[in-house]
Motif scaffolding. Structure first.
Motif, PDB file in Angstrom:
ATOM      1  N   LEU A 197      -2.473  77.516  66.411  1.00  0.00           N
ATOM      2  CA  LEU A 197      -3.185  76.481  67.172  1.00  0.00           C
ATOM      3  C   LEU A 197      -3.193  75.144  66.419  1.00  0.00           C
ATOM      4  O   LEU A 197      -3.162  74.075  67.032  1.00  0.00           O
ATOM      5  N   LEU A 198      -3.243  75.195  65.091  1.00  0.00           N
ATOM      6  CA  LEU A 198      -3.216  73.972  64.303  1.00  0.00           C
ATOM      7  C   LEU A 198      -1.886  73.242  64.491  1.00  0.00           C
ATOM      8  O   LEU A 198      -1.866  72.004  64.630  1.00  0.00           O
ATOM      9  N   VAL A 199      -0.790  73.991  64.523  1.00  0.00           N
ATOM     10  CA  VAL A 199       0.528  73.375  64.739  1.00  0.00           C
ATOM     11  C   VAL A 199       0.579  72.717  66.110  1.00  0.00           C
ATOM     12  O   VAL A 199       1.061  71.587  66.257  1.00  0.00           O
ATOM     13  N   LYS A 200       0.076  73.411  67.134  1.00  0.00           N
ATOM     14  CA  LYS A 200       0.063  72.849  68.493  1.00  0.00           C
ATOM     15  C   LYS A 200      -0.803  71.582  68.550  1.00  0.00           C
ATOM     16  O   LYS A 200      -0.448  70.598  69.212  1.00  0.00           O
ATOM     17  N   PHE A 201      -1.936  71.634  67.857  1.00  0.00           N
ATOM     18  CA  PHE A 201      -2.819  70.469  67.871  1.00  0.00           C
ATOM     19  C   PHE A 201      -2.140  69.266  67.201  1.00  0.00           C
ATOM     20  O   PHE A 201      -2.211  68.137  67.702  1.00  0.00           O
ATOM     21  N   GLU A 202      -1.488  69.478  66.058  1.00  0.00           N
ATOM     22  CA  GLU A 202      -0.833  68.379  65.346  1.00  0.00           C
ATOM     23  C   GLU A 202       0.265  67.754  66.195  1.00  0.00           C
ATOM     24  O   GLU A 202       0.465  66.526  66.147  1.00  0.00           O
ATOM     25  N   GLU A 203       0.971  68.565  66.972  1.00  0.00           N
ATOM     26  CA  GLU A 203       2.018  68.029  67.852  1.00  0.00           C
ATOM     27  C   GLU A 203       1.427  67.094  68.897  1.00  0.00           C
ATOM     28  O   GLU A 203       1.942  66.010  69.162  1.00  0.00           O
ATOM     29  N   LYS A 204       0.326  67.505  69.492  1.00  0.00           N
ATOM     30  CA  LYS A 204      -0.322  66.679  70.519  1.00  0.00           C
ATOM     31  C   LYS A 204      -0.982  65.438  69.897  1.00  0.00           C
ATOM     32  O   LYS A 204      -1.021  64.366  70.498  1.00  0.00           O
ATOM     33  N   TRP A 205      -1.534  65.607  68.690  1.00  0.00           N
ATOM     34  CA  TRP A 205      -2.173  64.483  68.009  1.00  0.00           C
ATOM     35  C   TRP A 205      -1.156  63.384  67.684  1.00  0.00           C
ATOM     36  O   TRP A 205      -1.454  62.188  67.801  1.00  0.00           O
ATOM     37  N   LEU A 206       0.068  63.774  67.302  1.00  0.00           N
ATOM     38  CA  LEU A 206       1.106  62.801  67.000  1.00  0.00           C
ATOM     39  C   LEU A 206       1.448  61.941  68.216  1.00  0.00           C
ATOM     40  O   LEU A 206       1.868  60.777  68.066  1.00  0.00           O
ATOM     41  N   GLN A 207       1.291  62.480  69.408  1.00  0.00           N
ATOM     42  CA  GLN A 207       1.563  61.714  70.634  1.00  0.00           C
ATOM     43  C   GLN A 207       0.491  60.643  70.870  1.00  0.00           C
ATOM     44  O   GLN A 207       0.775  59.572  71.410  1.00  0.00           O
ATOM     45  N   LEU A 208      -0.746  60.936  70.461  1.00  0.00           N
ATOM     46  CA  LEU A 208      -1.845  59.992  70.649  1.00  0.00           C
ATOM     47  C   LEU A 208      -1.978  59.012  69.475  1.00  0.00           C
ATOM     48  O   LEU A 208      -2.521  57.916  69.638  1.00  0.00           O
ATOM     49  N   LEU A 209      -1.448  59.376  68.313  1.00  0.00           N
ATOM     50  CA  LEU A 209      -1.654  58.599  67.091  1.00  0.00           C
ATOM     51  C   LEU A 209      -1.232  57.126  67.200  1.00  0.00           C
ATOM     52  O   LEU A 209      -1.953  56.250  66.700  1.00  0.00           O
ATOM     53  N   PRO A 210      -0.085  56.786  67.825  1.00  0.00           N
ATOM     54  CA  PRO A 210       0.289  55.359  67.926  1.00  0.00           C
ATOM     55  C   PRO A 210      -0.792  54.506  68.596  1.00  0.00           C
ATOM     56  O   PRO A 210      -1.046  53.377  68.179  1.00  0.00           O
ATOM     57  N   LYS A 211      -1.419  55.054  69.640  1.00  0.00           N
ATOM     58  CA  LYS A 211      -2.483  54.319  70.324  1.00  0.00           C
ATOM     59  C   LYS A 211      -3.700  54.148  69.409  1.00  0.00           C
ATOM     60  O   LYS A 211      -4.362  53.109  69.430  1.00  0.00           O
ATOM     61  N   VAL A 212      -3.978  55.193  68.620  1.00  0.00           N
ATOM     62  CA  VAL A 212      -5.108  55.123  67.688  1.00  0.00           C
ATOM     63  C   VAL A 212      -4.859  54.046  66.636  1.00  0.00           C
ATOM     64  O   VAL A 212      -5.747  53.226  66.332  1.00  0.00           O
ATOM     65  N   ILE A 213      -3.642  54.024  66.076  1.00  0.00           N
ATOM     66  CA  ILE A 213      -3.291  53.027  65.066  1.00  0.00           C
ATOM     67  C   ILE A 213      -3.352  51.619  65.654  1.00  0.00           C
ATOM     68  O   ILE A 213      -3.839  50.682  65.013  1.00  0.00           O
ATOM     69  N   GLU A 214      -2.872  51.480  66.878  1.00  0.00           N
ATOM     70  CA  GLU A 214      -2.908  50.169  67.539  1.00  0.00           C
ATOM     71  C   GLU A 214      -4.351  49.668  67.693  1.00  0.00           C
ATOM     72  O   GLU A 214      -4.652  48.494  67.431  1.00  0.00           O
ATOM     73  N   GLU A 215      -5.249  50.560  68.095  1.00  0.00           N
ATOM     74  CA  GLU A 215      -6.648  50.180  68.272  1.00  0.00           C
ATOM     75  C   GLU A 215      -7.291  49.852  66.926  1.00  0.00           C
ATOM     76  O   GLU A 215      -8.078  48.887  66.813  1.00  0.00           O
ATOM     77  N   GLU A 216      -6.988  50.637  65.905  1.00  0.00           N
ATOM     78  CA  GLU A 216      -7.554  50.373  64.581  1.00  0.00           C
ATOM     79  C   GLU A 216      -7.092  49.020  64.042  1.00  0.00           C
ATOM     80  O   GLU A 216      -7.874  48.266  63.455  1.00  0.00           O
ATOM     81  N   THR A 217      -5.801  48.715  64.238  1.00  0.00           N
ATOM     82  CA  THR A 217      -5.269  47.416  63.808  1.00  0.00           C
ATOM     83  C   THR A 217      -5.949  46.275  64.544  1.00  0.00           C
ATOM     84  O   THR A 217      -6.317  45.257  63.947  1.00  0.00           O
TER      85      THR A 217
END
Length: 372
Positions: A197-217
């Motif tokens: 489940l951790l592997v599956k979660f990390e895969e999905k998190w990587l898809q959302l991460l660019p948006k998170v980084i954009e908002e943080e910036t």
């Protein structure tokens, strides 16, 4: 700003009016005015310290800025301040940022729902039943227990104790699986389920991460912009405060000069003995203080010209006003000179003692060598 020494103000009591009660009342009035000005000076000094502290802090911040940055000139700063007024104010900007973060959390909730609906997610939905399962060493191995029901409750919290951003939720989701992998053997079913489940979660998190980084910036840029606007506003306010202080100091100087002139005019006529002492006092002044004393005369008598090297002063030809001003000044200057001389004498005595002690030690060492 020079104040009249207290000891000299007492001379006003001898105005020669013949009415001791009236003279005492007037002296008290003058003292009250001096006390008021003293309080005002203390207040202005505190405000000056505030201005100095602000610019000192600003200088330190500028030194810590990145290379290539420069201090804005007045015109640039005014333009920046004017343009910042057209932007969203801090409250609206924060509200917009919060709304964007809530959208990210909503998207993260979708990821979380997909993970928790997996057929292997059931062991992680509720807190570990430590007592029921007899896991007596669980809290010795696991520092911070975590499960999905706890995460969900914190995501829905309305009292300000909930998550502030999606990275905090992500960290707790990882903690759920890492706790399971830490406590259970790597060949156990729970370990395998958690790792999968951790592997599956990390895969999905990587898809959302660019948006998170954009908002943080974007948040960092808005925060820097807000801080710059606040700094400019503080500078404008501090500059106004400095101008106000300068104006008040000028007014206070005028008031003090008027009071000094009034006091001098009220003074009695100076006696011959007092004039002699004044002349003697002038002769004992330092060149700098003597020039300052001569300036007092020159202000009232533009035709008077003299320097500390060559003085031709007729005391009897001076007005009572000038004579009393000179007396006030000379007394204060000689008092300062006396204090400086006493301090210098103490320093010289200390130095002499040190030299004598050093010579005594040297002599003692030599006598020991000779005796040996």
């Amino acid at each position: 700003m020079d104040a009249v020494p207290d000891g000299n103000v007492l001379e006003v009591g001898n105005m020669g009016t013949g009415n001791t009660k009236d003279e005492g009342t007037e002296v008290d009035r003058f003292r009250h005015q001096v006390d008021e000005m003293t309080c005002k000076v203390d207040e202005l000094e505190q405000r000056v310290n505030e201005v100095a502290h602000f610019y000192s802090s600003s200088s330190k911040k500028q030194l810590n800025n990145s290379k290539g940055s420069s201090v804005m000139k007045d015109r640039d700063r005014e333009k920046h301040f004017a343009s910042s007024k057209k932007q969203l104010d801090a409250t609206r900007r924060e509200a917009a940022s919060t709304k964007r973060m809530q959208e990210l959390m909503r998207q993260f909730s979708t990821i979380l729902r997909q993970i928790t609906q997996h057929k292997w997610a059931w062991p992680f939905m509720q807190p570990v039943d430590v007592e029921g399962l007899g896991l007596h060493d669980y809290y010795e191995v696991i520092d911070k227990p975590m499960d999905f029901s706890t995460i969900r409750n914190q995501m829905e919290a309305k009292d300000g104790t909930g998550y502030k951003n999606v990275r905090e939720i992500c960290s707790d989701v990882r903690l759920v699986f890492k706790n399971a992998m830490t406590y259970n053997d790597d060949r156990s079913d729970v370990y395998v389920m958690a790792k999968t489940l951790l592997v599956k979660f990390e895969e999905k998190w990587l898809q959302l991460l660019p948006k998170v980084i954009e908002e943080e910036t974007r948040r960092k840029e808005e925060e820097a912009e807000a801080n710059a606007d606040m700094q400019v506003a503080q500078e404008v306010a501090t500059e106004k405060l400095a101008r106000d202080i300068s104006n008040e100091l000028c007014e206070l100087d005028l008031h003090l000069e008027e009071l000094r002139e009034t006091v001098v005019q009220k003074c009695r006529k100076m006696t011959t003995e007092e004039k002699r002492k004044l002349g003697s006092g002038l002769s004992r002044l330092s060149p700098e203080d003597l020039n300052a004393a001569l300036d007092i005369i020159a202000k009232k008598n533009p035709s008077f010209q003299a320097t500390a090297e060559q003085v031709d002063l007729d005391i009897d030809a001076q007005s009572e006003s000038i004579l009393w001003k000179l007396k006030f000044f000379v007394n204060g200057a000689l008092e300062v000179q006396a204090k400086n001389s006493a301090r210098k004498g103490q320093d010289n005595s200390k130095r002499k003692r040190e030299i004598c002690n050093a010579l005594a030690k040297t002599a003692k060492k030599r006598s020991k060598k000779l005796s040996s």
